[in-house]
Write a protein that holds these residues in place. Structure first.
Motif, mmCIF file in Angstrom:
data_model
loop_
_atom_site.group_PDB
_atom_site.id
_atom_site.type_symbol
_atom_site.label_atom_id
_atom_site.label_comp_id
_atom_site.label_asym_id
_atom_site.label_seq_id
_atom_site.Cartn_x
_atom_site.Cartn_y
_atom_site.Cartn_z
ATOM 1 N N ASP A 1 -12.282 0.373 5.426
ATOM 2 C CA ASP A 1 -11.754 1.579 6.054
ATOM 3 C C ASP A 1 -10.440 1.349 6.791
ATOM 4 O O ASP A 1 -9.928 2.265 7.436
ATOM 5 C CB ASP A 1 -12.781 2.147 7.053
ATOM 6 N N ALA A 2 -9.883 0.137 6.709
ATOM 7 C CA ALA A 2 -8.663 -0.159 7.456
ATOM 8 C C ALA A 2 -7.470 0.640 6.927
ATOM 9 O O ALA A 2 -6.621 1.085 7.694
ATOM 10 C CB ALA A 2 -8.361 -1.653 7.396
ATOM 11 N N VAL A 3 -7.409 0.820 5.616
ATOM 12 C CA VAL A 3 -6.332 1.584 4.994
ATOM 13 C C VAL A 3 -6.945 2.648 4.105
ATOM 14 O O VAL A 3 -7.772 2.339 3.246
ATOM 15 C CB VAL A 3 -5.387 0.688 4.161
ATOM 16 N N ARG A 4 -6.548 3.910 4.316
ATOM 17 C CA ARG A 4 -7.065 5.007 3.496
ATOM 18 C C ARG A 4 -5.904 5.628 2.725
ATOM 19 O O ARG A 4 -4.971 6.157 3.318
ATOM 20 C CB ARG A 4 -7.746 6.069 4.352
ATOM 21 N N ILE A 5 -5.964 5.551 1.413
ATOM 22 C CA ILE A 5 -4.932 6.137 0.569
ATOM 23 C C ILE A 5 -5.177 7.636 0.476
ATOM 24 O O ILE A 5 -6.252 8.080 0.085
ATOM 25 C CB ILE A 5 -4.925 5.488 -0.823
ATOM 26 N N LEU A 6 -4.169 8.421 0.826
ATOM 27 C CA LEU A 6 -4.321 9.870 0.877
ATOM 28 C C LEU A 6 -4.113 10.533 -0.476
ATOM 29 O O LEU A 6 -4.674 11.590 -0.742
ATOM 30 C CB LEU A 6 -3.319 10.462 1.883
ATOM 31 N N PRO B 1 3.413 11.696 3.742
ATOM 32 C CA PRO B 1 2.375 10.678 3.978
ATOM 33 C C PRO B 1 1.634 10.332 2.700
ATOM 34 O O PRO B 1 1.363 11.197 1.859
ATOM 35 C CB PRO B 1 1.442 11.363 4.988
ATOM 36 N N SER B 2 1.304 9.071 2.529
ATOM 37 C CA SER B 2 0.557 8.658 1.338
ATOM 38 C C SER B 2 -0.595 7.716 1.673
ATOM 39 O O SER B 2 -1.531 7.594 0.890
ATOM 40 C CB SER B 2 1.498 7.969 0.337
ATOM 41 N N ALA B 3 -0.526 7.051 2.820
ATOM 42 C CA ALA B 3 -1.601 6.147 3.228
ATOM 43 C C ALA B 3 -1.720 6.172 4.745
ATOM 44 O O ALA B 3 -0.723 6.305 5.453
ATOM 45 C CB ALA B 3 -1.335 4.721 2.740
ATOM 46 N N GLU B 4 -2.934 6.057 5.220
ATOM 47 C CA GLU B 4 -3.209 6.106 6.653
ATOM 48 C C GLU B 4 -3.816 4.783 7.109
ATOM 49 O O GLU B 4 -4.749 4.280 6.487
ATOM 50 C CB GLU B 4 -4.177 7.247 6.959
ATOM 51 N N THR C 1 10.572 6.899 -5.924
ATOM 52 C CA THR C 1 11.986 6.639 -5.712
ATOM 53 C C THR C 1 12.195 5.999 -4.354
ATOM 54 O O THR C 1 11.329 6.062 -3.474
ATOM 55 C CB THR C 1 12.804 7.946 -5.782
ATOM 56 N N PHE C 2 13.357 5.386 -4.177
ATOM 57 C CA PHE C 2 13.669 4.715 -2.918
ATOM 58 C C PHE C 2 13.709 5.720 -1.773
ATOM 59 O O PHE C 2 13.218 5.449 -0.674
ATOM 60 C CB PHE C 2 15.019 4.004 -3.043
ATOM 61 N N TYR D 1 0.821 -1.211 0.000
ATOM 62 C CA TYR D 1 0.000 0.000 0.000
ATOM 63 C C TYR D 1 0.855 1.261 0.000
ATOM 64 O O TYR D 1 0.473 2.274 -0.598
ATOM 65 C CB TYR D 1 -0.948 0.007 1.201
ATOM 66 N N ARG D 2 1.992 1.218 0.674
ATOM 67 C CA ARG D 2 2.890 2.376 0.659
ATOM 68 C C ARG D 2 3.380 2.638 -0.764
ATOM 69 O O ARG D 2 3.452 3.787 -1.211
ATOM 70 C CB ARG D 2 4.066 2.129 1.594
ATOM 71 N N TRP D 3 3.690 1.586 -1.497
ATOM 72 C CA TRP D 3 4.221 1.740 -2.854
ATOM 73 C C TRP D 3 3.161 2.268 -3.822
ATOM 74 O O TRP D 3 3.404 3.218 -4.573
ATOM 75 C CB TRP D 3 4.776 0.415 -3.365
ATOM 76 N N ILE D 4 1.972 1.663 -3.798
ATOM 77 C CA ILE D 4 0.953 2.090 -4.768
ATOM 78 C C ILE D 4 0.382 3.463 -4.435
ATOM 79 O O ILE D 4 -0.140 4.149 -5.324
ATOM 80 C CB ILE D 4 -0.208 1.073 -4.872
#
Length: 232
Positions: A198-203, A136-139, A126-127, A116-119
């Protein structure tokens, strides 16, 4: 959303420092358990429990919540749980079958977190940007059963760590029951992340961001064309 790729937050807050200290304490607890420093292990475990409650209270009381906090807080909990599970299983204080269930769930969640962090990371991917936690990108939003499971797991680990410190304390029957209860809630909580929307919300959804930018550009061009026609 159009400015999402430039969004940064202040990660150097007291709650995050407390959470990070709990993360650092985890391997020392494991070392103490493996080398029979039971009192020290119990003291560090108590510190981890106190800071776990304290960092959340401070974040809510003084509005110091951060997106990175929603990631490293469960990360610290899971690191502590993993270290305790492995160390206690190696010492024979925890059944191997229960250790496999706990570790299996955590490994699956860790792989999901990486995905989820990657997508969710806005381009360029980038690394360096991947490991930039101020971007931040996902919560992560723990499910209710996950919170209950974490409390039960910590309770089980605490009692198991306490037993060698207090001579004559007989908790065999109680721990036996807790083993099956924790096994049930661990499996249940793992499944809850799969079925909860709702467990993971992509910001910063990349597709939606691109569409919004295109729509914005399109509307801007339309306004300019309209202004040109009006002048003519």
């Amino acid at each position: 959303m159009a400015k999402a790729r430039n969004l940064h937050e202040n990660i150097y807050t007291l709650p995050n420092f407390l959470t990070f200290s709990r993360l650092i304490a985890a391997p020392f607890i494991g070392y103490c358990i493996l080398h029979d420093y039971h009192a020290t292990a119990l003291g560090l475990f108590a510190y981890a429990g106190i800071t776990d409650a304290l960092d959340g209270w401070i974040a809510r009381r003084w509005n110091l919540k951060t997106v990175v906090g929603t990631v490293i807080d469960p990360m610290a909990d899971k690191t502590l749980m993993t270290v305790l599970t492995v160390a206690l299983a190696m010492k024979g204080a925890l059944p191997v079958w229960l250790a496999v269930i706990i570790l299996g769930r955590d490994v699956a969640l860790a792989i999901s977190a990486i995905y989820y962090r990657w997508i969710s990371l806005p381009p360029p991917k980038t690394f360096a940007r991947y490991w930039d936690f101020s971007l931040p990108s996902a919560e992560v939003r723990p499910t209710t059963i996950s919170k209950v499971n974490t409390a039960l797991q910590l309770g089980l680990m605490g009692l198991t760590t306490l037993a060698p410190v207090v001579p004559g304390l007989e908790m065999g029957a109680a721990l036996g029951v807790m083993h099956y209860v924790v096994a049930t809630t661990t499996i249940w909580s793992g499944a809850s992340y799969v079925y909860s929307k709702d467990a993971v919300r992509i910001l910063t959804p990349p597709k939606e961001e691109a569409e919004n930018e295109k729509a914005h550009d399109g509307s801007g061009k339309a306004d300019k064309d309209s202004q040109r026609k009006t002048r003519q």
